[in-house]
Design a protein around this motif. Sequence first.
Motif, PDB file in Angstrom:
ATOM      1  N   GLN A   1       0.967  -1.193   0.049  1.00  0.00           N
ATOM      2  CA  GLN A   1       0.061  -0.091  -0.047  1.00  0.00           C
ATOM      3  C   GLN A   1       0.685   1.302   0.068  1.00  0.00           C
ATOM      4  O   GLN A   1       0.274   2.192  -0.459  1.00  0.00           O
ATOM      5  CB  GLN A   1      -0.902  -0.045   1.132  1.00  0.00           C
ATOM      6  CG  GLN A   1      -1.959  -1.105   1.140  1.00  0.00           C
ATOM      7  CD  GLN A   1      -2.959  -1.212   2.344  1.00  0.00           C
ATOM      8  OE1 GLN A   1      -2.538  -0.553   3.125  1.00  0.00           O
ATOM      9  NE2 GLN A   1      -3.712  -1.993   2.184  1.00  0.00           N
TER      10      GLN A   1
ATOM     11  N   GLY B   1       3.987  -0.450  -3.209  1.00  0.00           N
ATOM     12  CA  GLY B   1       3.721  -1.505  -4.456  1.00  0.00           C
ATOM     13  C   GLY B   1       2.562  -1.167  -5.405  1.00  0.00           C
ATOM     14  O   GLY B   1       2.630  -1.606  -6.492  1.00  0.00           O
ATOM     15  N   LEU B   2       2.016  -0.081  -4.784  1.00  0.00           N
ATOM     16  CA  LEU B   2       0.854   0.429  -5.648  1.00  0.00           C
ATOM     17  C   LEU B   2       0.609   1.819  -5.191  1.00  0.00           C
ATOM     18  O   LEU B   2       0.808   2.247  -4.354  1.00  0.00           O
ATOM     19  CB  LEU B   2      -0.577  -0.432  -5.029  1.00  0.00           C
ATOM     20  CG  LEU B   2      -0.642  -1.895  -5.515  1.00  0.00           C
ATOM     21  CD1 LEU B   2      -1.943  -2.372  -4.962  1.00  0.00           C
ATOM     22  CD2 LEU B   2      -0.877  -2.166  -6.859  1.00  0.00           C
TER      23      LEU B   2
ATOM     24  N   ALA C   1      -6.872   1.443  -4.153  1.00  0.00           N
ATOM     25  CA  ALA C   1      -7.503   1.502  -2.931  1.00  0.00           C
ATOM     26  C   ALA C   1      -8.810   0.761  -2.633  1.00  0.00           C
ATOM     27  O   ALA C   1      -9.285   0.397  -1.444  1.00  0.00           O
ATOM     28  CB  ALA C   1      -7.651   2.843  -2.487  1.00  0.00           C
TER      29      ALA C   1
ATOM     30  N   GLN D   1      -4.942  -6.753  -3.547  1.00  0.00           N
ATOM     31  CA  GLN D   1      -3.780  -5.703  -3.831  1.00  0.00           C
ATOM     32  C   GLN D   1      -2.553  -6.808  -4.104  1.00  0.00           C
ATOM     33  O   GLN D   1      -1.955  -6.422  -5.038  1.00  0.00           O
ATOM     34  CB  GLN D   1      -3.591  -4.826  -2.721  1.00  0.00           C
ATOM     35  CG  GLN D   1      -4.691  -3.907  -2.871  1.00  0.00           C
ATOM     36  CD  GLN D   1      -4.626  -2.827  -1.628  1.00  0.00           C
ATOM     37  OE1 GLN D   1      -3.944  -3.267  -0.529  1.00  0.00           O
ATOM     38  NE2 GLN D   1      -5.568  -1.933  -1.245  1.00  0.00           N
TER      39      GLN D   1
ATOM     40  N   VAL E   1       0.107  -6.861  -7.202  1.00  0.00           N
ATOM     41  CA  VAL E   1       1.513  -6.735  -7.246  1.00  0.00           C
ATOM     42  C   VAL E   1       2.226  -7.790  -7.581  1.00  0.00           C
ATOM     43  O   VAL E   1       3.194  -7.615  -8.411  1.00  0.00           O
ATOM     44  CB  VAL E   1       1.872  -6.269  -5.944  1.00  0.00           C
ATOM     45  CG1 VAL E   1       3.501  -6.112  -5.863  1.00  0.00           C
ATOM     46  CG2 VAL E   1       0.880  -4.944  -5.583  1.00  0.00           C
TER      47      VAL E   1
END
Lengths: 434, 525
Positions: free
Chosen positions: B354, B357-358, B412, B419, B423
Amino acid sequence: MSADGGGRGRGDDADDTDGPGGSDADDGSVLPDRLREYAVSMAGASGGERLLIALAAIALSILVGTVIVVAGGLIATCRTPVLTVGDLALCYDPVAVYDRLFFGALGDPLSGGWSPLNAQFAVTLRETTVLIFTGLSVALAFRAGIFNIGTQGQLVVGALVSALTVLWAAPALSGTAGTVVLIPLGLLAGAVGGGFYGAIPGVLKAYAEANEVITTIMLNFVAVLVVRYLVSDHFQDPGSQAIQTASLPEYAQFPALLFDPRLDFSLVALGFALAVVVGIYYLLSHTSFGFDLRTAGLQPAAAEYGGVDSARTVVASLTLSGALGGLGGAVYVLMILGKFQTGVPSYGFDGITVSILAGNNPIGAIFAAFLFGVLQSGSSVVDFATDVPPQLVGVLRGLIILFVAMPEFFRLVGRRITPEDRGPAAAPGGAADD
Amino acid sequence: MTDSGETGRTATDAVHLDGITKRFPGVVANDDVDLQVERGSVHALLGENGAGKTTLMNVLYGLYEPDEGRVVVDGTPRDFDSPRDAIDAGVGMIHQHFMLVDPMTVTENITLGNEPERWLGLSIDRERAREEVVDLSERYGFDVDPDARIEDVGVGVQQRVEILKALYRGADVLILDEPTAVLTPQEVRELFGVFEELTAQGKTIIFITHKLREAMTAADDITVLRAGKTVGTLGAADASRERLAELMVGREILLDVDRPAADPGETVLDVRDLTVEDTRGVRAVDDVSLSVREGEVFGIAGVDGNGQAELVEAIAGLREVDGGAISLGGWDATDASRRDRIDAGMAYVPEDRQESGLVMDFDLVSNGLLGSQHARPFAENGRIDWDAAREHAEEIVAEYDVRPANVDARAASLSGGNQQKFVVGREFARDPRLVVASHPTRGVDVGSTEFIHDRINDLRSDGRAVLLVSSKLDEVQSLSDRLAVIYEGSFVDVVDPDAVTEEQLGLLMAGEQPDADVSVGEVSQ
């Protein structure tokens, strides 16, 4: 208790790590819960919803403004009241004020024989054109996560560099050929000057960790004072009392096209501004550089992870932002003034508000700049057509901007806090609140 | 727990959390957790990141209302609506991030909100405030200058100010969240001295940690949490580090996949004598050497916080190296930029998806592009081909079963597990020579965990080099060809994961050599 509340709102509350992500969430924790919720819901608003909200905000601001105008009108004394009820005399007519402010700025479109080429509309579009550049300048930096308050300084530097370059090159050319060469040259010079002046805080931020808010504010003063010195001591027009350069030849200024040349507005310049908007939009959403810039603006850690060189991105975006401010300065010189003169209006500062109104969206900057242009030009009509003092008109303008900007402001805040806020925070974790 | 009966203890317990359950959407952070803390003792709450320690303490401090269970303080059941209630009941909490006002003095910070008043509250009695603070710090043997500004004092002193603030408000039970995370070893020793002084005067201390040694040094009792559940409470005297490590990490039963023996090729990643400092300037990675070859999975096991994160970040190009060298396929990458390393064929699944990675605000199309935004086939001449990016994201979503299967969804809006799958999918799809995977299955459900494990095995049989860091023992054991155990920044040993037993790993993770020799490879000096 608000500090404690921050812990509650965090997304990974289920997690023990109190990682660096906490800092973002802390931004939100200073807000009371209700404002937080509002900010978060604004962040999810669609474009259409935002337009409706903006229109509703204008209506609401007019309502509040009316109360102020009426109150002011009751306090003031005048010979010819608009309305008399017993002993009470109302001096200012709120309907007339808002009618002049909006319709006056457009040159009375509802009356017969209206032509879009009227003088007052030209003033509106003139202001709009310059504000598009400064709004874009601020918006671009914002998208990179940088608060560029220095657009004003960059505009001033760009304006002077543009004027001097054109003055230097003008004698070699004349006629249409002169226009075709000198206008692009002047714009380029303005962009280079502003870009250079934007690069300074960029380098300071990237390599010396200097806060750009401070440096850009300071550099505004530096720009104004250095430019004043340069013009008065080196480039002063000997035939003038004002601190200004010699005037540019007619062929070195934007051709008016359709509008009366005396109105200092050029459709060519407006067209150029719109083209730049499209260019910046394209840059942000369709290029690798734009991707880097937006990533760095939203989530610096993720940008670094994705191979973005943050220092270079900071310098590049502030340089580009400065160049846009410089273009605004060049247009100001080449379209409006026809020379450089100290005491440049606060286009750069208004650009900050334009950018916030536009949600930092390049396309939105067109509409926000137009609203600003209307208010700017409409104010002069109100001054002329009614007895309302200019200060009060300023209050009304400020109200409109404040009302339109607040939802957008909350949207920006909301976007900052929502990523951290999915999951637990949306949950009634707040039920434990006092 | 051992020396007295259940009923007899409750009366003397300063704190008794009874069957606490706290749920968040999609997560049970605390699942029927019990905690009993004896008055006048130091109690360590031990567990890995995400075990639910902080959540539990937030329940005790009134920040969360438990979904089930009772909070008993001093033998009285309590129902805290807010920290204010907890403070009134004598419970104080010192958060990991201090909540002090920097430009104000120590005295002002300690008395903030509870200042002694003059003239019916119109003015603050500064002299009395100062006296009270001096008395308080003398009573507990704190060496704190009441007139110093917070911004001028060190972190250790700031922490003591936080403690004094809680004491000033009448706390009998002090909760400290990872109190040692920001301290130097010297300051840690001083803090533990403070603990002794406080308990000698009848205060009760609960501190959260994931460091075994600290729990054993400073605590009287240790409660271990794992995945939201209490795994056990032991007296520090009865606890051994290996036992604690085992309790913390746990053993999940996973099907061992049959796979061919490794057929390692050329060396892809070569790390020599690497030294890395963490953000505090403390040496986090100390002289580590390792190499990973094609077709090989090199695992790193260890309790969180022993330098794995810093090691991986240094290799990935996100943290500066203080000594040593990193080479990628013979190319010296020690000081190479992150982008050059990506271009050289390094894929990296970061520990914190969080944070890094994104991009949480981007949709999955943009997130699928992250790291490849300058590379073909997604970008040419600085222009992004969004159709290719969309197709790419759709492929990842389909292959890794990311839900919702909508590439226009913001990152999000996805759950943590999804998530993570995205990734992992993006990084494994990079056609990498080297994959650095840090906790690749953290927070992912069992089915997806198996899927990710299969992909790692595919990468291996495909001739890619994989560096795998995980705190799940079964994961590193079943996937690795060679397994290094890291402790306090150094490799204790490199072992054969098939030959080593869990007990031996437990010992190694606690920094000790087991009697039997299980070493297979080089160990850093």
